[in-house]
Design a protein around this motif. Structure first.
Motif, PDB file in Angstrom:
ATOM      1  N   THR A 192     -34.274  60.325 -28.983  1.00 60.71           N
ATOM      2  CA  THR A 192     -34.745  61.209 -30.033  1.00 60.71           C
ATOM      3  C   THR A 192     -36.172  60.864 -30.412  1.00 60.71           C
ATOM      4  O   THR A 192     -36.698  59.820 -30.055  1.00 60.71           O
ATOM      5  CB  THR A 192     -33.853  61.081 -31.274  1.00 60.71           C
ATOM      6  N   SER A 193     -36.804  61.765 -31.189  1.00 59.16           N
ATOM      7  CA  SER A 193     -38.175  61.516 -31.622  1.00 59.16           C
ATOM      8  C   SER A 193     -38.244  60.283 -32.511  1.00 59.16           C
ATOM      9  O   SER A 193     -39.233  59.547 -32.480  1.00 59.16           O
ATOM     10  CB  SER A 193     -38.730  62.742 -32.349  1.00 59.16           C
TER      11      SER A 193
ATOM     12  N   TYR B 150     -38.007  65.250 -27.803  1.00 53.70           N
ATOM     13  CA  TYR B 150     -37.335  64.181 -27.071  1.00 53.70           C
ATOM     14  C   TYR B 150     -38.328  63.506 -26.151  1.00 53.70           C
ATOM     15  O   TYR B 150     -39.231  64.141 -25.621  1.00 53.70           O
ATOM     16  CB  TYR B 150     -36.162  64.743 -26.243  1.00 53.70           C
TER      17      TYR B 150
ATOM     18  N   MET C 242     -36.021  69.493 -32.224  1.00 57.27           N
ATOM     19  CA  MET C 242     -36.443  68.095 -32.288  1.00 57.27           C
ATOM     20  C   MET C 242     -37.034  67.669 -30.943  1.00 57.27           C
ATOM     21  O   MET C 242     -36.545  68.043 -29.888  1.00 57.27           O
ATOM     22  CB  MET C 242     -35.252  67.205 -32.634  1.00 57.27           C
TER      23      MET C 242
END
Length: 244
Positions: free
Chosen positions: A9-10, A3, A1
């Protein structure tokens, strides 16, 4: 994922950028995307009826931004010619032709007629899987979707998160009139099939002339998306098959 630079977080980064860019001009959206992601950003284009606007905008930010083009093996010859025309005219230096894997065609569509029995299956092996493979090297991508296309696109954000990557939709706010005005202002070449009544252009078996939007795609079926933009459950690979 992915960052962001402050450790979020995305999904959090997408929400923040969408709030900042939701009313921005498409060129400003693209500049912000490129400033944040650089060579980790790509554009996915169908080189369809409305594609010239976004391709032209992207070329003004950087003609070296990779452009992913899904050559499904079922496209109109005019689309393949148009892809070459626009790439040359806009000076795009990294247009990548994505094709379905030979093994997928051999095992699932050896006679090139899967579209007759399963349009979702056809889209899956000819669009979804090749794009999934190509996107592996990127953290963000640009699409040409607009809200006026209707359906699931009515509530389209300018920036969203999907499958751990950010998706930028710079033209989400623009109307058909604004697109047409941009084309006229910059004298952009039209897809050859537009003059023959095609408002949206995909693969030849599933595209018919239409007066507006995407109504000519998958006529007579409930299907409205090829599967590229269909939400997936976390950890689950896509299993369904614009202008993109």
């Amino acid at each position: 994922m992915a960052y962001d630079q402050i450790g979020g977080t995305s999904a959090g980064l997408a929400a923040r950028l969408d709030a900042e860019l939701r009313n921005a001009h498409p060129l400003d959206v693209l500049k912000a995307a490129y400033a944040h992601f650089g060579d980790r950003l790509t554009l996915v284009s169908s080189f369809g009826a409305e594609s010239a606007v976004l391709l032209h905008l992207v070329s003004q930010v950087s003609p070296a931004i990779p452009v992913l083009f899904l050559d499904t093996g079922m496209l109109f010859g005019q689309t393949l010619d148009y892809r070459k025309t626009l790439a040359a005219k806009f000076g795009l230096t990294d247009v990548r032709d994505l094709r379905p894997a030979f093994a997928d065609l051999a095992t699932q569509d050896p006679n090139s007629d899967l579209w007759r029995t399963s349009v979702d299956g056809c889209c899956h092996i000819r669009k979804v899987l090749p794009l999934d493979r190509a996107l592996g090297g990127f953290e963000a991508w640009i699409t040409g979707r607009k809200r006026f296309h209707g359906g699931d696109r009515l509530s389209l954000p300018v920036v969203e998160e999907a499958d751990g990557k950010l998706k930028f939709n710079p033209l989400a706010n623009w109307s058909k009139a604004e697109l047409d005005a941009y084309v006229a202002e910059h004298d952009l070449p039209s897809h050859p099939l537009v003059a023959q009544g095609y408002a949206s252009i995909g693969c030849w078996p599933c595209t018919k002339p239409s007066e507006d939007g995407r109504s000519g795609r998958w006529q007579g079926q409930e299907k409205t998306e090829c599967g590229i933009h269909v939400a997936r459950a976390p950890g689950v690979a896509s299993n369904v098959g614009g202008d993109i």
